[in-house]
Enzyme design. Sequence first.
Site, PDB file in Angstrom:
ATOM      1  N   ARG A  82     124.421  10.087  62.139  1.00 34.23           N
ATOM      2  CA  ARG A  82     125.881   9.635  62.001  1.00 34.23           C
ATOM      3  C   ARG A  82     125.880   9.296  60.499  1.00 34.23           C
ATOM      4  O   ARG A  82     126.819   9.773  59.763  1.00 34.23           O
ATOM      5  CB  ARG A  82     126.533   8.843  62.763  1.00 34.23           C
ATOM      6  CG  ARG A  82     127.986   8.605  62.704  1.00 34.23           C
ATOM      7  CD  ARG A  82     128.455   7.841  63.865  1.00 34.23           C
ATOM      8  NE  ARG A  82     128.176   6.518  63.934  1.00 34.23           N
ATOM      9  CZ  ARG A  82     128.545   5.722  65.054  1.00 34.23           C
ATOM     10  NH1 ARG A  82     129.136   6.041  65.904  1.00 34.23           N
ATOM     11  NH2 ARG A  82     128.067   4.356  64.912  1.00 34.23           N
ATOM     12  N   LYS A 184     131.593   6.825  59.064  1.00 33.44           N
ATOM     13  CA  LYS A 184     131.571   5.562  59.200  1.00 33.44           C
ATOM     14  C   LYS A 184     131.570   4.843  57.780  1.00 33.44           C
ATOM     15  O   LYS A 184     130.403   4.531  57.267  1.00 33.44           O
ATOM     16  CB  LYS A 184     130.516   4.751  60.051  1.00 33.44           C
ATOM     17  CG  LYS A 184     130.794   3.653  60.785  1.00 33.44           C
ATOM     18  CD  LYS A 184     129.814   3.249  62.073  1.00 33.44           C
ATOM     19  CE  LYS A 184     130.228   2.076  62.647  1.00 33.44           C
ATOM     20  NZ  LYS A 184     131.430   2.087  63.337  1.00 33.44           N
ATOM     21  N   GLU A 220     142.324   6.360  68.217  1.00 21.93           N
ATOM     22  CA  GLU A 220     141.355   5.379  68.676  1.00 21.93           C
ATOM     23  C   GLU A 220     141.868   3.970  68.038  1.00 21.93           C
ATOM     24  O   GLU A 220     142.967   3.922  67.618  1.00 21.93           O
ATOM     25  CB  GLU A 220     139.911   5.602  68.143  1.00 21.93           C
ATOM     26  CG  GLU A 220     139.939   5.671  66.681  1.00 21.93           C
ATOM     27  CD  GLU A 220     138.265   5.789  66.009  1.00 21.93           C
ATOM     28  OE1 GLU A 220     137.596   4.797  66.911  1.00 21.93           O
ATOM     29  OE2 GLU A 220     137.983   6.392  65.241  1.00 21.93           O
TER      30      GLU A 220
HETATM   31  C1  LIG Z   1     131.684   2.117  64.584  1.00 24.61           C
HETATM   32  C2  LIG Z   1     132.838   2.744  65.268  1.00 24.61           C
HETATM   33  C3  LIG Z   1     133.180   2.824  66.696  1.00 24.61           C
HETATM   34  C4  LIG Z   1     132.031   2.581  67.627  1.00 24.61           C
HETATM   35  O1  LIG Z   1     131.173   3.329  67.592  1.00 24.61           O
HETATM   36  P1  LIG Z   1     129.670   3.015  68.476  1.00 24.61           P
HETATM   37  O2  LIG Z   1     128.631   4.015  67.813  1.00 24.61           O
HETATM   38  O3  LIG Z   1     129.792   3.222  69.920  1.00 24.61           O
HETATM   39  O4  LIG Z   1     129.627   1.578  67.967  1.00 24.61           O
HETATM   40  C5  LIG Z   1     134.532   3.385  67.036  1.00 24.61           C
HETATM   41  N1  LIG Z   1     135.347   3.649  66.029  1.00 24.61           N
HETATM   42  C6  LIG Z   1     135.174   3.412  64.807  1.00 24.61           C
HETATM   43  C7  LIG Z   1     136.323   3.577  64.009  1.00 24.61           C
HETATM   44  C8  LIG Z   1     133.997   2.821  64.298  1.00 24.61           C
HETATM   45  O5  LIG Z   1     133.874   2.645  63.131  1.00 24.61           O
END
Ligand SMILES: *Cc1c(COP(=O)(O)O)cnc(C)c1O
Length: 343
Positions: A82, A184, A220
């Site tokens: 990722r 991210k 989300e």
């Molecule tokens: C990091 C993140 C998540 C959660 O991801 P995980 O890999 O499960 O920790 C969900 N939404 C956003 C916007 C994120 O930055």
Amino acid sequence: MAKKNIDWGNIGFGYVVTDKRYVSYYKGGTWDDGALIEDDKIVMSEDAGVLQYSQSVFEGLKAYTTEDGHIVCFRPDLNASRMAESARRLEMPVFPEDRFIDAVKQTVKANQDWVPPYGTGATLYIRPYMFGISPVIGVNPAEEYMFRIFVTPVGPYFKGGAKPIVVRISDFDRAAPRGTGHIKAGLNYAMSLHAIVDAHKKGFAENIYLDPATRTKIEETGGANIIFVDHDGNLVIPASDSILPSITRRSIHYVAEHYLGLKVTEREVYLSEVKEGKFVECGLCGTAAVVSPVGIINDHGEEIRFASGTEKMGPVTQKLYDTLTGIQMGRIEAPEGWIVKIC
Ligand SMILES: *Cc1c(COP(=O)(O)O)cnc(C)c1O
């Protein structure tokens, strides 16, 4: 080597300076060998790419002590891939995925006295990140980059039980169609700060963001993906190109199908369906909480209440939580490759 003298059960989710951090520098088209260092400070140009145009990406995962006393981490290969995707989107060089995993292992091992003991509920949070460090004044990618990993112990997410939270539908968007919602990057968080501060002021734990193009579909929250449970006890997961692909959510999908025998559907989920009462449970998922139950969604004063109530996790959410944390802590057999032993 001895564990640090910390009241593990009572630490919060804050930053603590630990002993060692990993650093690697990209210059002239290559990454150097990387090393563990003690200095927690970074010296950089006042004109570093990260400071001017926010060229930075990050990851988050955890290390913990299993029931049989090993230190492990959970699916770091998915964090590595990722981060590579995130870097490509922001025109940054990719830190090789195998080196990412090795660097995570080295950093945790060098800080093993900071890994909370089994049974405390606390874990070691691991933060890999990368940013443009060389001077940039015209709008361009930086030429040099720093990749780093630090770790910090964090307390149990749920102190005294997981009480369902109240969240609101946000008037702001977190991601543009065809934007950067799926990577991210720090920039996605900078623009969410105003919305979260305002939500907290008004008594809401989180913001639910809708799809930015039509504002009719659930995406989300600021830092967690959303799952729903329907009347048949099956899982429905919102799908969209601008949702960040949560590793916890992908793991929950697998656990629901293969461990609990649930039907799992990933599809567009309309806010109107949620209002019509199609779902009986709702949860937020991410590394920090694993799954955090939602009791009420507030849409501009209109309350959507889930049948699971506001006192405790719904039964399906609870089963998903117990199974996934059981796998992580070594109480339940893990799928091949999910648990990576560090020492
Ligand atoms: C990091 C993140 C998540 C959660 O991801 P995980 O890999 O499960 O920790 C969900 N939404 C956003 C916007 C994120 O930055």
